[in-house]
Motif scaffolding. Structure first.
Motif, PDB file in Angstrom:
ATOM      1  N   MET A  28       0.767  -1.386  -0.028  1.00 35.50           N
ATOM      2  CA  MET A  28       0.059   0.011   0.111  1.00 35.50           C
ATOM      3  C   MET A  28       0.911   1.379  -0.073  1.00 35.50           C
ATOM      4  N   SER A  29       0.338   2.359  -0.026  1.00 37.64           N
ATOM      5  CA  SER A  29       0.966   3.663  -0.199  1.00 37.64           C
ATOM      6  C   SER A  29       1.207   3.964   1.341  1.00 37.64           C
ATOM      7  N   ILE A  30       2.008   4.724   1.630  1.00 36.31           N
ATOM      8  CA  ILE A  30       2.262   5.336   2.949  1.00 36.31           C
ATOM      9  C   ILE A  30       1.101   6.014   3.278  1.00 36.31           C
ATOM     10  N   MET A  31       0.227   6.770   2.402  1.00 39.49           N
ATOM     11  CA  MET A  31      -0.740   7.467   2.775  1.00 39.49           C
ATOM     12  C   MET A  31      -2.167   6.658   3.334  1.00 39.49           C
ATOM     13  N   GLU A  32      -1.926   5.202   2.924  1.00 40.29           N
ATOM     14  CA  GLU A  32      -2.997   4.542   2.947  1.00 40.29           C
ATOM     15  C   GLU A  32      -2.708   3.626   4.359  1.00 40.29           C
ATOM     16  N   MET A  33      -1.748   3.969   4.944  1.00 37.91           N
ATOM     17  CA  MET A  33      -1.238   3.108   6.171  1.00 37.91           C
ATOM     18  C   MET A  33      -1.491   3.817   7.552  1.00 37.91           C
ATOM     19  N   SER A  34      -1.934   2.961   8.381  1.00 40.60           N
ATOM     20  CA  SER A  34      -2.529   3.375   9.779  1.00 40.60           C
ATOM     21  C   SER A  34      -1.240   4.048  10.371  1.00 40.60           C
ATOM     22  N   HIS A  35      -1.495   5.238  11.086  1.00 38.25           N
ATOM     23  CA  HIS A  35      -0.651   5.847  11.791  1.00 38.25           C
ATOM     24  C   HIS A  35       0.270   5.206  12.886  1.00 38.25           C
ATOM     25  N   ARG A  36      -0.542   4.140  13.555  1.00 36.33           N
ATOM     26  CA  ARG A  36      -0.135   3.219  14.571  1.00 36.33           C
ATOM     27  C   ARG A  36       0.389   2.046  14.141  1.00 36.33           C
ATOM     28  N   SER A  37       0.667   1.824  12.904  1.00 41.14           N
ATOM     29  CA  SER A  37       1.315   0.710  12.380  1.00 41.14           C
ATOM     30  C   SER A  37       2.809   0.679  12.721  1.00 41.14           C
ATOM     31  N   SER A  38       3.344  -0.750  12.800  1.00 43.34           N
ATOM     32  CA  SER A  38       4.725  -0.534  13.180  1.00 43.34           C
ATOM     33  C   SER A  38       5.534  -0.048  12.063  1.00 43.34           C
TER      34      SER A  38
END
Ligand SMILES: Cc1ncc(COP(=O)(O)O)c(C=O)c1O
Length: 357
Positions: free
Chosen positions: A33-43
């Motif tokens: 996925m794109s960085i924009m689509e990633m949870s901010h709490r993901s590792s």
């Protein structure tokens, strides 16, 4: 085709950073996925965020007893959050050196009483009043100043020694040269000039000063809440933070702030020397307070402004129009603007003068 962009902000971003971002846009680091689509709490994202923060700490040499916050709301929200968090019964001290300090004072005045320690308004902000003549108020909770006035193009190049804790708006000068962070209780900057895209605001706050902040405010307005939650009190501006991280790493690989300072000083020197040598162009700021980031200049005859801007645009030199409040021209020459852009600008200005002078 990309051209030389002299915008005051949002401003030029290093081309290498944009290219790298482009190559990662659809899929970041085999994540699917794109960085924009990633949870901010993901590792994965937490790693990107903390690397960016650490790179900023390394670049500015931020001591351990400071919090580094990645917030939203622009520098403008800081104009309000600062008095909300730190105002006391005593008036807060402000230095008035241009449009942005004026706005900061207007916003603070909604919340607390302010004392203007000195002002250069009577001389159209063509200098920064000498610190020896500032009248600080006893017991002020802080003294606020704008280190670089983006619109008037003046700057205070040394941190002043003050009685009150010192707060600087460094929106248009942060990362342009090394600074001694330990002289400040707080530094803040909107990102869209020397850091990255709009939407992110950096706040660097000394722990001792932070401990005096109000806790009687909505959480989003409390610096301590943001500090306790590592700037993830709510969803942070993830894409701006990621891209700022790329700019920090670009700065590191290009020699850090010492190297930037060298280039920035020679860029500014070249442009000011050219302006001073001409009687067609002028800059009103006294030389000790000239900004190395924003260079406003006037044409001898303002009737030629429109022609100048039009010709400049055709020559591939963008966004040279001065701020609407003062007119004339302004070249903003942040870190991502190389010496070659200054040479192109000077070449153009010199030809324009020969043609029209
Ligand atoms: C010195 C300074 N302070 C504050 C601001 C306001 O920033 P923002 O639009 O991010 O709120 C600017 C914007 O250009 C600025 O140059």
């Amino acid at each position: 085709m990309r051209k030389w962009n002299f915008s005051a902000g949002p401003a030029a971003i290093p081309e290498q950073v944009l290219k790298e971002t482009q190559s990662e846009l659809l899929e970041w680091n085999n994540s699917g996925m794109s960085i924009m689509e990633m949870s901010h709490r993901s590792s994965e994202y937490m790693q990107v965020a903390s690397t960016a923060r650490q790179d900023l700490i390394d670049l500015l040499g931020i001591p351990e007893n400071y919090q580094v916050l990645f917030l939203q709301g622009g520098a403008t929200l800081q104009f309000s959050m600062i008095p909300m968090n730190f105002a006391s019964q005593q008036p807060a001290d402000y230095l008035l050196t241009g449009s942005w300090s004026k706005k900061a004072i207007a916003e603070a005045s909604q919340i607390t009483t302010t004392n203007i320690v000195a002002s250069s308004e009577a001389s159209n902000f063509n200098h920064v009043p000498d610190v020896d003549y500032w009248s600080e108020s006893p017991g002020a909770p802080y003294l606020h100043y704008v280190a670089n006035e983006t619109i008037q193009g003046n700057a205070l190049h040394q941190a002043p020694a003050t009685q009150a804790p010192l707060i600087a708006d460094m929106s248009s000068v942060i990362l342009s040269e090394p600074i001694d962070v330990s002289k400040f209780s707080m530094i803040y900057a909107g990102a869209q000039k020397n850091i990255g895209p709009a939407g992110l605001t950096i706040c660097i706050i000394k722990d001792e000063f932070l401990s005096t902040a109000s806790d009687a405010l909505p959480g989003m307005l409390q610096y301590s809440k943001h500090a306790e939650s590592d700037s993830m009190f709510n969803t942070p501006p993830t894409f701006s933070w990621y891209l700022a991280g790329k700019v920090f790493s670009w700065l590191k690989t290009n020699g850090g702030l010492e190297a930037m300072a060298k280039v920035n000083h020679s860029k500014a020197k070249r442009l000011y020397e050219f302006i001073d040598a001409s009687d067609f162009y002028s800059n009103p700021v006294i030389s000790a307070n000239r900004s190395i980031m924003n260079v406003p200049f006037l044409l001898r005859d303002s009737e030629m402004d429109a022609q100048f801007l039009d010709d400049a645009h055709h020559a591939g030199l963008l966004n040279l129009k001065g701020h609407r409040s003062i007119g004339g021209m302004r070249a903003s020459i942040y870190n991502a603007t190389p010496l070659a852009a200054i040479d192109a600008l000077i070449g153009f200005m010199s030809e324009f003068e020969i043609k029209n002078g």
